[in-house]
Design an enzyme around this catalytic site. Structure first.
Site, short mmCIF file in Angstrom:
data_model
loop_
_atom_site.label_atom_id
_atom_site.label_comp_id
_atom_site.label_asym_id
_atom_site.label_seq_id
_atom_site.Cartn_x
_atom_site.Cartn_y
_atom_site.Cartn_z
N SER A 193 100.06 -25.39 5.22
CA SER A 193 101.18 -24.86 4.42
C SER A 193 101.26 -25.41 3.01
O SER A 193 102.03 -24.90 2.20
CB SER A 193 102.50 -25.13 5.13
OG SER A 193 102.70 -24.15 6.11
N LYS B 269 100.87 -23.00 0.32
CA LYS B 269 101.98 -22.13 -0.11
C LYS B 269 102.44 -22.46 -1.52
O LYS B 269 102.97 -21.60 -2.23
CB LYS B 269 103.15 -22.26 0.89
CG LYS B 269 102.81 -21.68 2.26
CD LYS B 269 103.85 -22.00 3.32
CE LYS B 269 103.43 -21.42 4.68
NZ LYS B 269 104.25 -21.87 5.79
N TYR C 47 96.65 -14.77 4.41
CA TYR C 47 97.47 -15.95 4.69
C TYR C 47 96.70 -16.97 5.53
O TYR C 47 96.70 -18.17 5.23
CB TYR C 47 98.76 -15.50 5.41
CG TYR C 47 99.58 -16.65 5.93
CD1 TYR C 47 100.31 -17.45 5.06
CD2 TYR C 47 99.61 -16.95 7.29
CE1 TYR C 47 101.05 -18.53 5.53
CE2 TYR C 47 100.34 -18.02 7.77
CZ TYR C 47 101.06 -18.81 6.89
OH TYR C 47 101.78 -19.88 7.35
N TYR D 210 110.34 -27.74 5.74
CA TYR D 210 111.01 -26.93 6.76
C TYR D 210 112.42 -27.45 7.01
O TYR D 210 113.13 -27.82 6.09
CB TYR D 210 110.16 -26.90 8.05
CG TYR D 210 108.75 -26.53 7.77
CD1 TYR D 210 108.45 -25.28 7.23
CD2 TYR D 210 107.70 -27.41 7.99
CE1 TYR D 210 107.16 -24.93 6.94
CE2 TYR D 210 106.40 -27.05 7.71
CZ TYR D 210 106.15 -25.81 7.18
OH TYR D 210 104.87 -25.47 6.89
N VAL E 180 100.85 -28.40 8.58
CA VAL E 180 100.64 -28.87 9.95
C VAL E 180 99.26 -29.50 10.18
O VAL E 180 98.98 -30.02 11.26
CB VAL E 180 100.90 -27.78 11.03
CG1 VAL E 180 102.36 -27.38 11.06
CG2 VAL E 180 100.00 -26.59 10.84
N1 GLU Z 1 98.93 -21.79 9.29
C1 GLU Z 1 100.11 -22.43 9.82
C2 GLU Z 1 100.99 -21.39 10.49
O1 GLU Z 1 101.14 -20.36 9.97
C3 GLU Z 1 100.82 -23.10 8.71
C4 GLU Z 1 102.02 -23.84 9.18
C5 GLU Z 1 102.23 -25.14 8.47
O2 GLU Z 1 101.34 -25.75 7.91
O3 GLU Z 1 103.37 -25.58 8.50
O4 GLU Z 1 101.51 -21.60 11.54
#
Ligand code: GLU
Length: 296
Positions: free
Chosen positions: A50, A53, A177, A228, A246
């Site tokens: 993430s 992002k 993505y 988050y 993650v």
């Molecule tokens: N590719 C992971 C997902 O979409 C990213 C989530 C993350 O890093 O928090 O679940």
């Protein structure tokens, strides 16, 4: 950090990440003066997940500017990163660009006028430029594993498509993505890629990546939404704009002072790196680096 017993658990829901040893820890700090300090496994590559992002958002803002905000909000979600619940009440407009739903809309924006391969290539080139390192690559096996098991993300994209907030075919958007999440970087590369956020939107050589105002706003979003539903706790403990993934990485920014990348794959219950968060908390205490401190 080696003495810490509680290392959290690695993300098991992504096939390529399930077997990674939690016994790893790396950190890199790039100073505004160009200095570099590293520790532990700072040169071991990991899946940025993430954290991508942040770079995808920066690119989307470059394409459509503030129009993006008609399709994505700017409020912390208070929900898990992959929650679908809020989307129904909010008519398919994700709370912010750092939850999965928001990142899928950003991927849809970045796809405009491109084939998926071009869109992914454009993002990879951007990250390489930011880090000044052309060796950065995508781990195709991680991307594939997520495409095969990413039912929730595919559901989120379909759901937003029903509201008209995803404009391209769902499999193209999720493909982009999953590939952006599978970019592999080490802590040194990641800390370098974050330099423009500590330097008012500029690269160390003076090249303007984004305006100072945009860099400030991206930092604000990282502070309020970068972890988050634990974003408040991260602000409380660390006090720096930060974005976690993650894969166990965190990119943290101290404007005017440092760009910091930390990595340890074990996650806490909110999905953020257990040791990474602790290391940043200790660094903040030792240096006084915090956007809330007069010492910064
Ligand atoms: N590719 C992971 C997902 O979409 C990213 C989530 C993350 O890093 O928090 O679940």
């Amino acid at each position: 950090m080696a003495a810490e017993q509680d290392r959290g658990t690695v993300a098991r829901y992504i096939p390529g990440l399930a077997s990674i040893s939690p016994d790893q820890f790396g950190m890199a700090v790039v100073g505004a003066d160009g200095s570099l300090a590293t520790g532990g496994d700072a040169k071991t590559s990991f899946s940025i997940q993430s954290i991508s992002k942040v770079f995808a958002l920066t690119m989307a803002l470059g394409k459509v500017g503030d129009q993006l905000w008609s399709r994505v909000g700017r409020e912390p979600s208070g929900n898990a990163f992959n929650s679908i619940v809020q989307l129904e009440a909010e008519h398919g407009i994700p709370r912010n660009p750092f939850i999965n739903a928001g990142a899928l809309v950003v991927a849809d924006v970045n796809l405009s006028g491109h084939m998926p391969r071009e869109s992914i290539g454009e993002l990879l080139r951007f990250v390489r430029y930011l880090a000044d390192d052309d060796s950065i690559a995508i781990d195709e096996s991680v991307a594939r594993g997520e495409a095969e098991t990413g039912y929730r993300n595919i559901a989120l994209a379909n759901y937003m498509r029903a509201f008209g907030n995803i404009r391209h075919a769902v499999e193209l958007v999720t493909g982009c993505y999953f590939h952006q999440c599978a970019i592999a970087m080490d802590c040194v590369q990641l800390a370098r890629a974050g330099r423009f956020l500590m330097l008012d939107g500029r690269q160390p050589d003076g090249g303007q990546v984004v305006s100072a105002r945009r860099a400030r706003r991206i930092n604000a979003l990282m502070l309020t939404c970068g972890h988050y539903d634990a974003s408040g706790d991260f602000a409380f403990r660390v006090g720096m704009p930060g974005k976690s993934g993650v894969g166990g990485g965190i990119l943290a920014v101290v404007p005017g002072k440092a760009s910091i990348a930390v990595w340890s794959p074990g996650l806490n219950e909110s999905g953020n790196s257990q040791l990474g968060t602790l290391a940043l908390e200790r660094l903040a205490e030792a240096t006084g680096w915090s956007v809330f401190s007069a010492r910064t």
